[in-house]
Scaffold this motif. Structure first.
Motif, mmCIF file in Angstrom:
data_model
loop_
_atom_site.group_PDB
_atom_site.id
_atom_site.type_symbol
_atom_site.label_atom_id
_atom_site.label_comp_id
_atom_site.label_asym_id
_atom_site.label_seq_id
_atom_site.Cartn_x
_atom_site.Cartn_y
_atom_site.Cartn_z
ATOM 1 N N UNK A 62 0.742 -1.115 -0.023
ATOM 2 C CA UNK A 62 0.162 0.035 -0.093
ATOM 3 C C UNK A 62 0.971 1.203 -0.088
ATOM 4 N N UNK A 63 0.450 2.295 -0.869
ATOM 5 C CA UNK A 63 1.204 3.594 -0.878
ATOM 6 C C UNK A 63 0.155 4.619 -0.804
ATOM 7 N N UNK A 64 0.499 5.727 -0.294
ATOM 8 C CA UNK A 64 -0.822 6.810 0.053
ATOM 9 C C UNK A 64 0.062 8.031 0.209
ATOM 10 N N UNK A 65 -0.731 9.142 -0.059
ATOM 11 C CA UNK A 65 -0.138 10.328 0.283
ATOM 12 C C UNK A 65 -0.780 10.704 1.526
ATOM 13 N N UNK A 66 -0.294 11.583 2.753
ATOM 14 C CA UNK A 66 -0.486 11.736 3.873
ATOM 15 C C UNK A 66 -0.819 13.391 4.161
ATOM 16 N N UNK A 67 -1.660 13.823 4.841
ATOM 17 C CA UNK A 67 -1.613 15.264 5.085
ATOM 18 C C UNK A 67 -2.488 15.595 6.504
ATOM 19 N N UNK A 68 -2.244 16.510 7.195
ATOM 20 C CA UNK A 68 -2.875 16.770 8.437
ATOM 21 C C UNK A 68 -2.335 17.792 9.189
ATOM 22 N N UNK A 69 -2.754 17.898 10.373
ATOM 23 C CA UNK A 69 -2.136 18.878 11.364
ATOM 24 C C UNK A 69 -1.324 18.337 12.416
ATOM 25 N N UNK A 70 -0.327 19.234 12.745
ATOM 26 C CA UNK A 70 0.834 18.636 13.797
ATOM 27 C C UNK A 70 1.386 19.867 14.299
ATOM 28 N N UNK A 71 2.047 19.784 15.600
ATOM 29 C CA UNK A 71 2.823 20.719 16.103
ATOM 30 C C UNK A 71 4.064 20.997 15.099
ATOM 31 N N UNK A 72 5.030 21.885 15.574
ATOM 32 C CA UNK A 72 6.233 21.807 14.755
ATOM 33 C C UNK A 72 6.935 20.765 15.291
ATOM 34 N N UNK A 73 6.983 19.529 14.726
ATOM 35 C CA UNK A 73 7.769 18.588 15.124
ATOM 36 C C UNK A 73 9.413 18.584 14.959
ATOM 37 N N UNK A 74 9.538 19.250 13.869
ATOM 38 C CA UNK A 74 11.159 19.615 13.551
ATOM 39 C C UNK A 74 11.877 20.312 14.597
ATOM 40 N N UNK A 75 11.106 21.288 15.342
ATOM 41 C CA UNK A 75 11.639 22.329 16.447
ATOM 42 C C UNK A 75 11.291 21.585 17.822
ATOM 43 N N UNK A 76 10.928 20.379 17.765
ATOM 44 C CA UNK A 76 10.834 19.650 19.073
ATOM 45 C C UNK A 76 9.706 19.917 19.668
ATOM 46 N N UNK A 77 8.717 20.478 19.249
ATOM 47 C CA UNK A 77 7.192 20.810 20.022
ATOM 48 C C UNK A 77 6.547 19.337 19.904
ATOM 49 N N UNK A 78 5.650 19.144 20.849
ATOM 50 C CA UNK A 78 4.970 18.007 21.003
ATOM 51 C C UNK A 78 3.266 18.345 21.047
ATOM 52 N N UNK A 79 2.617 17.399 20.833
ATOM 53 C CA UNK A 79 1.268 17.855 20.551
ATOM 54 C C UNK A 79 0.391 16.974 20.007
ATOM 55 N N UNK A 80 -0.686 17.340 19.638
ATOM 56 C CA UNK A 80 -1.645 16.226 18.852
ATOM 57 C C UNK A 80 -1.777 16.268 17.516
ATOM 58 N N UNK A 81 -1.411 15.107 16.797
ATOM 59 C CA UNK A 81 -1.531 15.096 15.463
ATOM 60 C C UNK A 81 -2.776 14.409 14.703
ATOM 61 N N UNK A 82 -3.231 15.070 13.713
ATOM 62 C CA UNK A 82 -4.402 14.569 13.046
ATOM 63 C C UNK A 82 -3.848 14.195 11.603
ATOM 64 N N UNK A 83 -3.649 12.840 11.175
ATOM 65 C CA UNK A 83 -3.401 12.875 9.871
ATOM 66 C C UNK A 83 -4.462 12.011 8.930
ATOM 67 N N UNK A 84 -4.626 12.094 7.730
ATOM 68 C CA UNK A 84 -5.346 11.449 6.779
ATOM 69 C C UNK A 84 -4.460 10.950 5.681
ATOM 70 N N UNK A 85 -4.887 9.832 5.261
ATOM 71 C CA UNK A 85 -4.348 9.053 3.963
ATOM 72 C C UNK A 85 -5.566 8.841 3.426
#
Length: 177
Positions: free
Chosen positions: A89-112
């Protein structure tokens, strides 16, 4: 080593249900992406945020690669491999997330979004892991199916835990006996 088994345990139910949900009995492999599986994997491997896990039950590997698109949003790719590293299976993913690259944590909502259904991952995330509930919803095509889906939605839920440290193990083929 404990982290690996914990990750594998949480992904076992997901990878079993995702593979059976998206694979026809006679042909378990989804049609390749337009640019081919290798090109898709190569692009996925260049994402700055890469997460993966291996199912301890079947050896299936779930890979997710993400990058920030706009503030508070991410895009990327998802790939499911069987125990022999064959793409399922392959799919594109998009959604909301905190700035993970800069170390923020939080809630993610991703959809494929797939041809016949969508996968939604909602849960806590950080630079090192993405976890939470994975929900599958069908895309009804006929009017009656749409009405029936509204009355009684076809949903399934699994738990998933993907980690950055699981990436190297998931892209390394298992040793042959």
């Amino acid at each position: 080593m404990h982290q690996f088994w914990k990750t594998a345990f949480f992904c076992a139910s997901l990878m079993g249900s995702v593979a059976t949900a998206h694979a026809a009995p006679s042909s378990p492999v989804q049609a390749p992406p337009p640019n081919g599986y290798q090109a898709f994997f190569d692009h996925l491997s260049t994402e700055p945020l890469r997460y993966a896990a291996i199912s301890s039950h079947s050896g299936k590997r779930l890979l997710v690669g993400l990058h920030p698109s706009t503030e508070g949003h991410v895009t990327g790719e998802l790939m499911l491999l069987d125990g022999t590293m064959r793409p399922l299976l392959t799919a594109d993913v998009e959604g909301t997330a905190p700035d993970l690259q800069n170390g923020q944590t939080g809630a993610c909502q991703l959809t494929a979004t797939l041809k016949e259904d969508s996968l939604h991952l909602n849960g806590p995330c950080s630079r090192d892991q993405i976890s939470g509930g994975l929900t599958r919803t069908m895309h009804p095509s006929q009017l009656w199916s749409q009405v029936n889906s509204f009355i009684s939605p076809d949903m399934s839920v699994s738990a998933v835990w993907l980690t950055r440290t699981g990436w190297n193990a998931a892209i390394t083929p298992a040793p042959t006996p």
